[in-house]
Design an enzyme around this catalytic site. Sequence first.
Site, PDB file in Angstrom:
ATOM      1  N   LEU A  91       0.856  -1.179   0.000  1.00 19.16           N
ATOM      2  CA  LEU A  91       0.000   0.000   0.000  1.00 19.16           C
ATOM      3  C   LEU A  91       0.892   1.229   0.000  1.00 19.16           C
ATOM      4  CD1 LEU A  91      -2.705  -0.899   2.707  1.00 19.16           C
ATOM      5  CD2 LEU A  91      -2.945  -1.033   0.221  1.00 19.16           C
ATOM      6  N   ASP A  92       0.461   2.285  -0.689  1.00 23.73           N
ATOM      7  CA  ASP A  92       1.206   3.536  -0.656  1.00 23.73           C
ATOM      8  C   ASP A  92       1.310   4.022   0.777  1.00 23.73           C
ATOM      9  OD1 ASP A  92       1.345   3.454  -3.402  1.00 23.73           O
ATOM     10  OD2 ASP A  92      -0.375   4.774  -3.700  1.00 23.73           O
ATOM     11  N   ARG A  93       2.342   4.789   1.054  1.00 30.75           N
ATOM     12  CA  ARG A  93       2.583   5.252   2.423  1.00 30.75           C
ATOM     13  C   ARG A  93       1.386   6.006   2.990  1.00 30.75           C
ATOM     14  NH1 ARG A  93       4.591   9.943   4.627  1.00 30.75           N
ATOM     15  NH2 ARG A  93       5.042  10.827   2.576  1.00 30.75           N
ATOM     16  N   THR A 143      -1.725   5.707   2.150  1.00 29.40           N
ATOM     17  CA  THR A 143      -2.954   4.907   2.084  1.00 29.40           C
ATOM     18  C   THR A 143      -3.070   4.038   3.329  1.00 29.40           C
ATOM     19  OG1 THR A 143      -2.795   4.824  -0.326  1.00 29.40           O
ATOM     20  CG2 THR A 143      -4.236   3.222   0.721  1.00 29.40           C
ATOM     21  N   ARG A 173      -5.455   6.321  -8.094  1.00 31.39           N
ATOM     22  CA  ARG A 173      -5.157   7.751  -8.008  1.00 31.39           C
ATOM     23  C   ARG A 173      -5.043   8.381  -9.390  1.00 31.39           C
ATOM     24  NH1 ARG A 173      -0.049   7.698  -4.037  1.00 31.39           N
ATOM     25  NH2 ARG A 173      -0.234   9.966  -4.252  1.00 31.39           N
TER      26      ARG A 173
END
Length: 494
Positions: free
Chosen positions: A233-235, A237, A333
């Site tokens: 997961l993105d930081r 998120t 995104r």
Amino acid sequence: CCVCTVLCLYRSVLSGVALSLFRFLHTCTSCKASETGKRKNDDTDDKETSGRGKRRRGAGGKKLRPGERYIPPPQKRNPGVSFSQEHFNETSYYFEAGLRKVYPYYFDFKTYCKGRWIGKSLLDVFKNEFRAESIEYYQKAAKEGRIRLNETPVEDLSVVLRNNDHLRNTVHRHEPPVVGRPLEILVDDGEVLVVDKPASIPVHPCGRFRHNTVIFILGKEFGISELHTVHRLDRLTSGVLLFARTLETSKKLDQMVRDRQLEKEYVCRVEGEFPQDEVICEEPILVVSFKIGLCRVDPKGKECRTVFQRLSFNGKTSMVRCLPLTGRTHQIRVHLQYLGFPILNDPVYGSSAWGPHRGKGGLVGKSDEELLQALVEEHRSQENFNMLDIADDCIGIAHKADKNKASEKMDKSAGTAESEKSGEIKSHGNETGENDSSQKTPPDHLCSECKLVRPDPTEKELIMYLHALRYKGPDFEYSTQLPDWAKEDWVEAD
């Protein structure tokens, strides 16, 4: 042995030919080793008395030319990424103002000489590729033995790098704070580990983050290590994050990913009023920068497909359900940006650096290099590079400007010490929850970060309104509760 004795007695009388034949027939290994050793010593004595000087030998007996450096062969690298208690003990956490913080600590950055560095001096490499600090800093660090080449301190940065050179750079490391919400374990059945990841915390060590990552928090606070990553997961998120506990489970889940048997469901809050009907976006996505994972819609990109469904609208922002049917970097995104509804608090794809339309419909009007530079400049002006996920060496001079703008109020350290004494700062350095401030290091005289006072990040800087709600497979399903900002009547605070 007896044969050796006979050989010694008759050495003086046997002819050269007979002696050679006898030695050939004789198979006593101890004699041969002894004779070989004697010849090596004789050779060395001859060289030392010949006036040419003794020549140093490198690995494998290779002779080194005068002035040539010995470079040891590269060591075998561990293909897996695993951290142990030794790494976890480098420093400890403390909690302040709702944030998880890390005491500064000394850390060794290690790397082998990259191909593009061969033939260049250390000075050139630091100047062109490690621009987070000034050349004056690296020169001082070298004089203090903090820069080592093949484990030998380097005092002169003019040394020219060669293939297989191993570089070690000791730095005083400061990590950005993250949200202080505890990491919640949802499932741990021996095969998989499922956690509810808070926003702002990276999964793995990257950039300026090491201890403030999911991997290190699990190791330091829960004693859990040697995990296999299934997805990331993105930081910024939050939500469901799945790890495999065993290699067998990891391979099984990887095959499910390749066969597209896993379903992921996200929820997000976007700017504006999203259409009520289902929206399917199939625009291809191209990676602009692999270093920071920057992407955009482009015909040359990889095929993508995301299904969107509006859940609610509060007059300013919409709650949207997202089903990514492919797994491209930043897919949700990028597609929402293309549709004209960027995710609230998205520091990259909601940025004005994309132009007046902010990337809607794929309209950018800039080259990839110009776009990347515009993003860096925007975040430099905001004095916050942590939102962009750019490593220090990628920022260069812009990062120095960020440091120069920070206030150099030295009395801040005294205030921090007082707050620690009064109990305002709570240390959380080990699994038992006992306070442990013993690993707090004093200010380092070479460290520029120790001289700066940075304001704590705001919630807007730490949270992007994108949440991984559900992860589903053929025989399992893991989910979390909806975050507060996903409620229908939620309104963003001014």
